[in-house]
Design a protein around this motif. Sequence first.
Motif, PDB file in Angstrom:
ATOM      1  N   ASN A  48      53.369 -22.382   5.881  1.00 57.12           N
ATOM      2  CA  ASN A  48      52.604 -23.473   5.266  1.00 57.12           C
ATOM      3  C   ASN A  48      51.308 -23.744   6.013  1.00 57.12           C
ATOM      4  O   ASN A  48      50.275 -23.993   5.413  1.00 57.12           O
ATOM      5  CB  ASN A  48      53.441 -24.753   5.217  1.00 57.12           C
ATOM      6  CG  ASN A  48      54.508 -24.665   4.144  1.00 57.12           C
ATOM      7  OD1 ASN A  48      54.362 -23.889   3.204  1.00 57.12           O
ATOM      8  ND2 ASN A  48      55.568 -25.440   4.294  1.00 57.12           N
ATOM      9  N   LEU A  49      51.373 -23.662   7.367  1.00 60.79           N
ATOM     10  CA  LEU A  49      50.164 -23.834   8.164  1.00 60.79           C
ATOM     11  C   LEU A  49      49.130 -22.800   7.774  1.00 60.79           C
ATOM     12  O   LEU A  49      47.939 -23.078   7.656  1.00 60.79           O
ATOM     13  CB  LEU A  49      50.498 -23.656   9.649  1.00 60.79           C
ATOM     14  CG  LEU A  49      50.605 -24.917  10.488  1.00 60.79           C
ATOM     15  CD1 LEU A  49      50.884 -24.546  11.936  1.00 60.79           C
ATOM     16  CD2 LEU A  49      49.310 -25.706  10.400  1.00 60.79           C
ATOM     17  N   MET A  50      49.609 -21.578   7.548  1.00 62.36           N
ATOM     18  CA  MET A  50      48.698 -20.495   7.217  1.00 62.36           C
ATOM     19  C   MET A  50      48.078 -20.712   5.839  1.00 62.36           C
ATOM     20  O   MET A  50      46.877 -20.528   5.651  1.00 62.36           O
ATOM     21  CB  MET A  50      49.445 -19.164   7.270  1.00 62.36           C
ATOM     22  CG  MET A  50      48.632 -18.129   7.951  1.00 62.36           C
ATOM     23  SD  MET A  50      49.520 -16.819   8.773  1.00 62.36           S
ATOM     24  CE  MET A  50      50.882 -16.490   7.793  1.00 62.36           C
ATOM     25  N   ALA A  51      48.899 -21.125   4.882  1.00 59.06           N
ATOM     26  CA  ALA A  51      48.385 -21.385   3.537  1.00 59.06           C
ATOM     27  C   ALA A  51      47.350 -22.505   3.570  1.00 59.06           C
ATOM     28  O   ALA A  51      46.338 -22.459   2.867  1.00 59.06           O
ATOM     29  CB  ALA A  51      49.531 -21.757   2.598  1.00 59.06           C
ATOM     30  N   GLN A  52      47.619 -23.501   4.433  1.00 59.50           N
ATOM     31  CA  GLN A  52      46.677 -24.612   4.557  1.00 59.50           C
ATOM     32  C   GLN A  52      45.347 -24.134   5.144  1.00 59.50           C
ATOM     33  O   GLN A  52      44.279 -24.514   4.682  1.00 59.50           O
ATOM     34  CB  GLN A  52      47.294 -25.672   5.462  1.00 59.50           C
ATOM     35  CG  GLN A  52      46.721 -27.045   5.231  1.00 59.50           C
ATOM     36  CD  GLN A  52      47.301 -28.033   6.208  1.00 59.50           C
ATOM     37  OE1 GLN A  52      48.364 -27.799   6.800  1.00 59.50           O
ATOM     38  NE2 GLN A  52      46.612 -29.131   6.398  1.00 59.50           N
ATOM     39  N   ALA A  53      45.430 -23.258   6.160  1.00 58.39           N
ATOM     40  CA  ALA A  53      44.216 -22.712   6.771  1.00 58.39           C
ATOM     41  C   ALA A  53      43.397 -21.962   5.730  1.00 58.39           C
ATOM     42  O   ALA A  53      42.174 -22.037   5.696  1.00 58.39           O
ATOM     43  CB  ALA A  53      44.580 -21.791   7.934  1.00 58.39           C
ATOM     44  N   VAL A  54      44.094 -21.235   4.853  1.00 51.40           N
ATOM     45  CA  VAL A  54      43.408 -20.467   3.816  1.00 51.40           C
ATOM     46  C   VAL A  54      42.606 -21.393   2.906  1.00 51.40           C
ATOM     47  O   VAL A  54      41.473 -21.102   2.543  1.00 51.40           O
ATOM     48  CB  VAL A  54      44.432 -19.656   2.992  1.00 51.40           C
ATOM     49  CG1 VAL A  54      43.844 -19.231   1.661  1.00 51.40           C
ATOM     50  CG2 VAL A  54      44.884 -18.446   3.783  1.00 51.40           C
TER      51      VAL A  54
END
Lengths: 440, 184
Positions: A48-54
Amino acid sequence: MSAVAIALSSLVLMLVLIYAGLHVAITLGLLSFIGVWLIRGDAGVAANLMAQAVSDSIASHIFGVVPLFVLTGFLVARADVGKDAFEVANQAFRRIRGGLGVATVAANAVFAAITGISIASAAVFSRVAVPQMLRFGYQPKFAVGVVAGSSVLGMLIPPSLLMILYGFLSEQSVGALFTAGIVPGLILALAFSLTILGMATFRPHMVYLNGQVQPVDDTDLMSVPRMLWLMWPIVALIGLVLGGIYAGFFTATEAGAVGALLALLIAIGRRKLSWRGFWEVLIETGHVTVAVSFLIICANIYTRMLAMSGTPQALVSWMAAAGLGVAAFLLVYVLLILLLGTIIDSSSIMLIVLPLMLPIAQQFELNLIWFGVITVVAVEVGLLTPPFGLSVYVIKSTLGNSVDISLGDIFRGTAPFTLTMLAVLALLVAFPSLSLVLLP
Amino acid sequence: MTTPSGLPVDSYGQSLPLGLDKVFGAMNALGTLWILALMVLINLDVTGRNLFAAPVRGVTEMVSISIVGIVFLQLADTLRTGRFTRADVLLDKLKRQSPVLCDALQALFHSVGLVLMVVILLASWAPLAEAVRIREYVGAVGDFQLPVWPVRLITLLGLLATAVCFLLLAWLDLRRLFQRRSAS
């Protein structure tokens, strides 16, 4: 394993993977994903952190104009603006020893005030200045060395892609960073010129093929109106863009769009741009922007992972316990950047190092504008150092088969300028006022 | 660039099955036009507010959200043409000394990229659905509003294209590896 230990081992692993050739962005994303997973014990949180960064790490107005700054660089390269600056500088410096070398540096400094990317400078001047120097009996090694060395001015004298990137990461004003780059840029240009003069005087064999200063060709001089005709687009571009910023008509970030439009008009007006050429420029712009942007996205989750692990704070207290002060920190910082500069490109270095180092710099209450100038100059040394020096690679691929010179010889020819840069870097570290003098 | 056996040294810049290279190229072109549109838009705003006291509403918001769309439209093509940033030091050495090992390593790296893309892709569904459901927007009520979901959707499509591109690159790497071995 503690969170800090996880973060630190991910750093070591990162260097290994990057050296092995895994894409830098993928390396950052992968290790941060695993790092967060281990620290939180939950793969879902990490994903989820990664998707948010995207979705949100590059969604900012400052970053949104990066493609336009890149576009400006490639457009002015097409418009032969650099070639004209070189011809004028060439005539102005023709009586000086190593004059063509000094002319290349001067033209690069002027060109740097329009472009914010060093690869544009390197490509333009290997096409324009290298053949000219070879024709007048200069050492090929010296000719490519001057072009590589002076190409770094492109990202120090404003506008500068690296300054935008730093401002974005450190939340400093891009306008202030641009201003802070002016004096160091001019000092570096002056230092390069002095190096050339010194080499031509004391080590003429390093500059000229037969070790003799070449006779000056005065037969084919340009008239003053001709010189003005060649210079007006450059002067207009610099005047309108920088003038517009300081007069408050538009911000330093909006200047990217204004510069791109003006560069486009100049290129069209001088009939230097075909539809096909324009399309190539646009595609190239996209690819350069995307490579940097994707790195930023992946570096963003890496930053979050580091913050989550508490590593920057741990490093600060560790440095305090070891009795290391500001000087030691700066030394370690610069050495780390120089080391990374030998294997990866400028924006990757900033994205890897700054998340870890900015909190420490803040802890020491360093001026972050000055710290930015130091960072940019140190990072740019990496453009010139083997085995991976981007400027040198660009020169090699631009020259192609037209000049027979090996990659190793280009690096050797660049060495005097790399050393000059290190000296200027030391100067800038020792005297912060050099970077801050123009700021209110 | 090809090796003595006539095989390319890596998988970049080649045509892909199902004409996917054309698809990625078209997405890339769309992103390119978007960059031009940004240039025009910002200049209209600057000119409008300085000369005619008539700023273009919402340019700041559009710029900040556009860059995400542009990047993900162009991501797959950037990967396909081999423009992702990486250190070439070791790979270049392997290309000369042991092309087979180089192929294997490239296949591994592209597979890692694929896995990462799939993880991000899976985690990106929920925010898209959420953006549609709550009608998420940027800007301020009554002044200028722009829905967020189109850019979220483009992001998702871009991630999907990039994942497919990683998969195909890894497949090309492996195919070349076996061709190289049967040739020698």
